[in-house]
Motif scaffolding. Structure first.
Motif, PDB file in Angstrom:
ATOM      1  N   UNK A   1       7.218  -5.895   0.581  1.00 40.81           N
ATOM      2  CA  UNK A   1       7.339  -4.675  -0.235  1.00 40.81           C
ATOM      3  C   UNK A   1       6.236  -3.682   0.131  1.00 40.81           C
ATOM      4  N   UNK A   2       5.023  -4.178   0.350  1.00 41.37           N
ATOM      5  CA  UNK A   2       3.918  -3.285   0.700  1.00 41.37           C
ATOM      6  C   UNK A   2       4.176  -2.542   2.008  1.00 41.37           C
ATOM      7  N   UNK A   3       4.908  -3.174   2.923  1.00 43.54           N
ATOM      8  CA  UNK A   3       5.153  -2.558   4.231  1.00 43.54           C
ATOM      9  C   UNK A   3       5.939  -1.258   4.127  1.00 43.54           C
ATOM     10  N   UNK A   4       6.633  -1.061   3.012  1.00 42.20           N
ATOM     11  CA  UNK A   4       7.382   0.185   2.814  1.00 42.20           C
ATOM     12  C   UNK A   4       6.454   1.359   2.509  1.00 42.20           C
ATOM     13  N   UNK A   5       5.223   1.062   2.091  1.00 43.16           N
ATOM     14  CA  UNK A   5       4.315   2.099   1.614  1.00 43.16           C
ATOM     15  C   UNK A   5       2.958   1.935   2.290  1.00 43.16           C
ATOM     16  N   UNK A   6       2.594   2.815   3.219  1.00 48.87           N
ATOM     17  CA  UNK A   6       1.359   2.657   4.002  1.00 48.87           C
ATOM     18  C   UNK A   6       0.112   2.487   3.138  1.00 48.87           C
TER      19      UNK A   6
ATOM     20  N   UNK B   1      -0.160   1.123   0.193  1.00 49.76           N
ATOM     21  CA  UNK B   1      -0.172  -0.228  -0.379  1.00 49.76           C
ATOM     22  C   UNK B   1      -0.565  -1.252   0.682  1.00 49.76           C
ATOM     23  N   UNK B   2      -0.005  -1.106   1.872  1.00 50.10           N
ATOM     24  CA  UNK B   2      -0.319  -2.046   2.947  1.00 50.10           C
ATOM     25  C   UNK B   2      -1.799  -1.975   3.300  1.00 50.10           C
TER      26      UNK B   2
ATOM     27  N   UNK C   1      -0.664   5.014  -4.950  1.00 52.30           N
ATOM     28  CA  UNK C   1      -0.850   6.450  -4.775  1.00 52.30           C
ATOM     29  C   UNK C   1      -1.860   6.680  -3.661  1.00 52.30           C
ATOM     30  N   UNK C   2      -1.464   7.304  -2.557  1.00 52.57           N
ATOM     31  CA  UNK C   2      -2.404   7.530  -1.447  1.00 52.57           C
ATOM     32  C   UNK C   2      -3.629   8.323  -1.903  1.00 52.57           C
ATOM     33  N   UNK C   3      -4.792   7.802  -1.585  1.00 51.20           N
ATOM     34  CA  UNK C   3      -6.035   8.458  -1.945  1.00 51.20           C
ATOM     35  C   UNK C   3      -6.522   8.147  -3.341  1.00 51.20           C
TER      36      UNK C   3
END
Length: 564
Positions: free
Chosen positions: A181-186, A188-189, A402-404
């Motif tokens: 699942x994390x791989x879908x969202x940079x 999170x990964x 959320x990025x950042x």
């Protein structure tokens, strides 16, 4: 300032061995104050706060923020929940910080272009993210009842995120399980893996972006989350991926202080959460039904008592689906009737003590609600008590970091019903009280509960477990009140679950004897084996000694009871 966020692995293991009460069913016992949670590190953070003069609300705030770092499976600032507070003096109160639907929400939002229900859109998209409530709720509870400075309560979480903490066995397992699942969202990964490889027990997990977000919350209060940089980062992620949350949705969010529901069971006061939690209604309604039976004489785990509980559960869950939702949108909910002794007496008349009832497809089933919520219980030296349950919905919520900003977003919009008129025997619900609407809060099973006797605190309980939460909490109360178990015995005992439809009893496979299960089958019950149900965290006050007994649920690792 605190600078001890990184716990060496040897100490972490020692804490887990100590707090798990290994070697039997003896509870953890302390004289003054205690926190029991799914994170040993967070429990110690809360206990430290009370030892420094903070009260139970202060400890709850500090524990909750710490769990947002150390228990990212469900601990959160990107989700929401409920808190019940019983002061040693004065009236109990409750705080509702359930997530809200964005302004663009509507009842048909989970249907695709062909008018068909779309599970992925409902549960696994940016549209499934509700406006988070945790930060606002914790701040409101602190502003109303806290003692220590806000910054002192948030600071341990800042340090745990910035300096890191030692990954335990439980966190290793859940992080491994979510990598796909994390791989879908940079973002999170990047945050929850080591360049795509899983963290292992003994590794130190640092979360610098989350630390910066927590610093803004520490220094600015809710404005550091619902406005400015944090809100802008969240909305940017929404806009880039079809999500609905706007800056206006964020700024407009408000937690609510409300009056808890109260009931009586065998002379004990039961204090629970009102809607949009269905927990208070469910627990009180089922206790009212069961009060008409001699539960103690039939024996803990007996087929007769399991049958009685299943039938009470069956009827309460039918009422839940038919009547309950956000009270701001359903002002005519018959809550007082549902928790009345008279309603329970009428339902009890419909129960055959020798034969299972039949649930029909024309009745109600529930929208899916994940097991990955979390609960903790707090009692301070003055016997103020907090029962708090909060969640991201699925394990790691939407899996969207959320990025950042470094925090995971919920997918709580999945708790709204599928669409108007879509109630089916296969599991979809289309009843009106819980359809998505702008600013509406979705129905929940979370059931933070406090029990008192003769004006004195007696018990604090609650659990994660999605649809099973209400029934897990019910059984911890029955185990202590009727079966005279200590806190640890009450938590360790086997559990069952019935939710009207499917028409079956779910049971923990090591909790009951084959003979007992055979009797239930002969009564007409369909049985479904479950590995484990819930993770109850319980505190009981020993009336004779005045000590606190902590019951730590060992069904999941990494938890802890801490106190002094």
């Amino acid at each position: 300032m605190l600078r001890r966020a990184v716990l060496p692995l040897s100490l972490l293991l020692l804490l887990n061995l100590t707090w798990s009460a290994l070697g039997g069913n003896d509870p953890t016992r302390v004289r003054n104050a205690m926190v029991v949670s799914q994170s040993a590190i967070a429990s110690q953070v809360g206990a430290d706060v009370m030892q420094e003069g903070g009260n139970a609300v202060d400890a709850a705030v500090a524990t909750a923020f710490a769990m947002a770092v150390t228990h990212p499976t469900a601990g959160n600032i990107g989700g929401g929940g409920f808190l019940v507070f019983r002061p040693a003096e004065g009236e109990p109160t409750a705080f509702n910080f359930r997530e809200k639907a964005p302004a663009a929400a509507h009842p048909e939002m989970w249907l695709n272009e062909n008018g068909e229900y779309d599970y992925q859109r409902h549960h696994e998209s940016h549209k499934a993210v509700g406006v988070p409530g945790t930060v606002a709720g914790l701040y409101l509870a602190w502003k109303t009842h806290g003692k220590l400075p806000w910054k002192r309560l948030v600071e341990p979480a800042v340090l745990l995120a910035a300096d890191g903490f030692v990954v335990g066995d439980g966190l290793e397992r859940t992080l491994k399980g979510e990598i796909d699942r994390f791989k879908k969202y940079p973002a999170s990964l990047a945050q929850f893996t080591k360049n795509g490889e899983p963290y292992l027990a003994g590794d130190v997990l640092k979360q610098p972006d989350l630390a910066k977000t927590l610093e803004r919350i520490r220094d600015q209060g809710p404005a550091g989350f619902y406005e400015g940089e944090t809100a802008e980062l969240l909305v940017k992620e929404m806009e880039a991926n079809g999500g609905l949350i706007t800056l206006e949705d964020m700024k407009g969010y408000a937690a609510q202080q409300c009056q808890p529901l109260t009931g009586k069971y065998r002379g004990y006061d039961v204090i629970g959460m009102p809607p949009p939690s269905s927990g208070g209604v469910g627990v009180i309604e089922m206790l009212n039904i069961l009060e008409g039976y001699d539960i103690r004489s039939a024996g803990s785990g007996s087929a007769l008592n399991l049958h009685r509980m299943a039938e009470a559960m069956r009827r309460s869950y039918a009422d839940r689906a038919q009547h309950l939702g956000d009270p701001d949108f359903n002002p005519d909910m018959p809550v007082k009737e549902l928790i009345s002794k008279e309603h329970a007496a009428e339902l009890r008349k419909t129960i055959d003590e020798s034969k299972a009832s039949v649930s029909t497809p024309e009745s109600f089933e529930w929208a899916y609600e994940s097991d990955e919520t979390t609960h903790f219980s707090v009692v301070d030296a003055d016997r103020n008590a907090v029962s708090m349950t909060y969640t991201l919905e699925y394990a790691y919520g939407s899996a969207i970091t959320v990025p950042g900003a470094g925090f995971i977003l919920n997918n709580e919009m999945g708790d709204f019903n599928a669409g108007p008129g879509l109630t089916t025997a296969g599991g979809l619900i289309g009843t009106k009280p819980n359809l998505a609407l702008p600013q509406k809060r979705m129905l929940s099973s979370m059931s933070p509960t406090i029990i008192a006797k003769d004006g004195e605190l007696f018990m604090v309980t609650g659990s994660p477990g999605g649809r099973t939460i209400i029934n897990t909490v019910l059984q911890t109360i029955l185990n202590v009140v009727d079966h005279k178990m200590n806190a640890q015995e009450a938590v360790d005992a086997g559990r069952i679950h019935h939710q009207w439809l499917p028409s079956r009893i779910m049971y923990e496979h090591q909790g009951f004897s084959p003979d007992t299960l055979a009797i239930l089958r002969d009564m007409g019950h369909e049985l479904y084996r479950n590995n484990k149900q819930g993770t109850a965290e319980v505190i009981v006050v020993d009336a004779k000694s005045g000590h606190l007994e902590g019951g730590l649920d060992r069904r999941r690792p990494d938890g802890g009871a801490a106190g002094y």
